[in-house]
Design a protein around this motif. Structure first.
Motif, PDB file in Angstrom:
ATOM      1  N   LEU A  86       0.849  -1.180   0.000  1.00 24.92           N
ATOM      2  CA  LEU A  86       0.000   0.000   0.000  1.00 24.92           C
ATOM      3  C   LEU A  86       0.887   1.233   0.000  1.00 24.92           C
ATOM      4  O   LEU A  86       2.076   1.151   0.308  1.00 24.92           O
ATOM      5  CB  LEU A  86      -0.912  -0.005   1.236  1.00 24.92           C
ATOM      6  N   HIS A  87       0.323   2.380  -0.322  1.00 22.94           N
ATOM      7  CA  HIS A  87       1.096   3.619  -0.397  1.00 22.94           C
ATOM      8  C   HIS A  87       0.429   4.698   0.436  1.00 22.94           C
ATOM      9  O   HIS A  87      -0.782   4.695   0.641  1.00 22.94           O
ATOM     10  CB  HIS A  87       1.199   4.094  -1.853  1.00 22.94           C
ATOM     11  N   GLY A  88       1.252   5.650   0.893  1.00 20.13           N
ATOM     12  CA  GLY A  88       0.742   6.777   1.659  1.00 20.13           C
ATOM     13  C   GLY A  88      -0.099   7.698   0.799  1.00 20.13           C
ATOM     14  O   GLY A  88      -0.237   7.514  -0.407  1.00 20.13           O
ATOM     15  N   ARG A  89      -0.642   8.710   1.425  1.00 28.65           N
ATOM     16  CA  ARG A  89      -1.576   9.617   0.760  1.00 28.65           C
ATOM     17  C   ARG A  89      -0.980  10.297  -0.470  1.00 28.65           C
ATOM     18  O   ARG A  89      -1.632  10.449  -1.485  1.00 28.65           O
ATOM     19  CB  ARG A  89      -2.026  10.665   1.766  1.00 28.65           C
ATOM     20  N   LYS A  90       0.262  10.695  -0.395  1.00 30.84           N
ATOM     21  CA  LYS A  90       0.887  11.373  -1.530  1.00 30.84           C
ATOM     22  C   LYS A  90       1.588  10.390  -2.470  1.00 30.84           C
ATOM     23  O   LYS A  90       2.182  10.804  -3.454  1.00 30.84           O
ATOM     24  CB  LYS A  90       1.883  12.408  -1.024  1.00 30.84           C
ATOM     25  N   GLY A  91       1.532   9.117  -2.138  1.00 30.96           N
ATOM     26  CA  GLY A  91       2.134   8.107  -3.001  1.00 30.96           C
ATOM     27  C   GLY A  91       3.625   7.948  -2.817  1.00 30.96           C
ATOM     28  O   GLY A  91       4.253   7.172  -3.515  1.00 30.96           O
ATOM     29  N   THR A  92       4.221   8.656  -1.863  1.00 28.16           N
ATOM     30  CA  THR A  92       5.664   8.583  -1.687  1.00 28.16           C
ATOM     31  C   THR A  92       6.085   7.458  -0.753  1.00 28.16           C
ATOM     32  O   THR A  92       7.046   6.765  -1.019  1.00 28.16           O
ATOM     33  CB  THR A  92       6.212   9.920  -1.150  1.00 28.16           C
ATOM     34  N   SER A  93       5.388   7.262   0.344  1.00 26.80           N
ATOM     35  CA  SER A  93       5.759   6.200   1.280  1.00 26.80           C
ATOM     36  C   SER A  93       5.016   4.920   0.905  1.00 26.80           C
ATOM     37  O   SER A  93       3.900   4.955   0.399  1.00 26.80           O
ATOM     38  CB  SER A  93       5.410   6.603   2.713  1.00 26.80           C
ATOM     39  N   GLU A  94       5.655   3.784   1.151  1.00 29.47           N
ATOM     40  CA  GLU A  94       5.003   2.512   0.895  1.00 29.47           C
ATOM     41  C   GLU A  94       5.167   1.623   2.116  1.00 29.47           C
ATOM     42  O   GLU A  94       6.133   1.741   2.865  1.00 29.47           O
ATOM     43  CB  GLU A  94       5.544   1.828  -0.360  1.00 29.47           C
ATOM     44  N   TYR A  95       4.168   0.770   2.323  1.00 33.01           N
ATOM     45  CA  TYR A  95       4.206  -0.153   3.440  1.00 33.01           C
ATOM     46  C   TYR A  95       3.434  -1.405   3.058  1.00 33.01           C
ATOM     47  O   TYR A  95       2.627  -1.396   2.138  1.00 33.01           O
ATOM     48  CB  TYR A  95       3.650   0.486   4.716  1.00 33.01           C
ATOM     49  N   PHE A  96       3.709  -2.484   3.775  1.00 38.84           N
ATOM     50  CA  PHE A  96       3.079  -3.766   3.496  1.00 38.84           C
ATOM     51  C   PHE A  96       2.182  -4.153   4.662  1.00 38.84           C
ATOM     52  O   PHE A  96       2.550  -3.973   5.816  1.00 38.84           O
ATOM     53  CB  PHE A  96       4.144  -4.849   3.279  1.00 38.84           C
ATOM     54  N   LYS A  97       1.016  -4.684   4.344  1.00 41.09           N
ATOM     55  CA  LYS A  97       0.063  -5.152   5.354  1.00 41.09           C
ATOM     56  C   LYS A  97      -0.554  -6.460   4.883  1.00 41.09           C
ATOM     57  O   LYS A  97      -0.643  -6.731   3.684  1.00 41.09           O
ATOM     58  CB  LYS A  97      -1.054  -4.130   5.595  1.00 41.09           C
ATOM     59  N   TYR A  98      -0.986  -7.257   5.850  1.00 42.69           N
ATOM     60  CA  TYR A  98      -1.679  -8.505   5.513  1.00 42.69           C
ATOM     61  C   TYR A  98      -3.145  -8.225   5.221  1.00 42.69           C
ATOM     62  O   TYR A  98      -3.763  -7.360   5.836  1.00 42.69           O
ATOM     63  CB  TYR A  98      -1.580  -9.515   6.660  1.00 42.69           C
ATOM     64  N   VAL A  99      -3.698  -8.992   4.295  1.00 37.45           N
ATOM     65  CA  VAL A  99      -5.108  -8.938   3.937  1.00 37.45           C
ATOM     66  C   VAL A  99      -5.682 -10.327   4.174  1.00 37.45           C
ATOM     67  O   VAL A  99      -5.062 -11.332   3.801  1.00 37.45           O
ATOM     68  CB  VAL A  99      -5.290  -8.516   2.462  1.00 37.45           C
ATOM     69  N   ILE A 100      -6.862 -10.373   4.810  1.00 38.33           N
ATOM     70  CA  ILE A 100      -7.534 -11.635   5.080  1.00 38.33           C
ATOM     71  C   ILE A 100      -8.975 -11.561   4.574  1.00 38.33           C
ATOM     72  O   ILE A 100      -9.517 -10.472   4.412  1.00 38.33           O
ATOM     73  CB  ILE A 100      -7.529 -11.981   6.590  1.00 38.33           C
TER      74      ILE A 100
END
Length: 116
Positions: A86-100
């Motif tokens: 996933l990405h932050g609001r401005k599209g600059t930061s990215e992070y990973f999360k689990y989806v169930i």
């Protein structure tokens, strides 16, 4: 195209290509989750529906993820969870999360769990 088994009723999850408000999206739905138009011209689950598992490919658009791919949905159905970028609001930061899978919303993000 059959992607796997429904996590709730065991039926086949199929992929359908739709155009909604001019946008092309995929709908991943259980074969037992059928909808129909009611008297108010709204889509509602039919009386014969025995499942409610439905996920639109653009479900994570608000977190700047354009689409949940067929491959990702296959993995989710097979393994019970997947990691998405996933990405932050401005599209600059990215992070990973689990989806169930989620019985009410189709899928949910586990915000409190870090991806290793």
């Amino acid at each position: 195209m059959i992607l796997g088994k429904c996590p709730y009723c065991g039926g086949n999850v199929i992929s359908q290509k739709l155009t909604i408000q001019g946008q092309k999206v995929n709908l991943y739905t259980c074969e037992h989750a059928t909808k129909e138009r009611d008297i108010n011209d709204d889509y509602v689950f039919s009386a014969t529906s025995s499942c409610r598992f439905r996920v639109y490919s653009n479900t994570f658009l608000r977190w700047n993820k354009r689409s949940l791919s067929e491959y990702e949905m296959k993995q989710l159905l097979k393994e019970g969870q997947i990691a998405v970028r996933l990405h932050g609001r401005k599209g600059t930061s990215e992070y990973f999360k689990y989806v169930i899978p989620d019985p009410e919303y189709g899928v949910s993000i586990l915000w409190d769990t870090e991806v290793a």
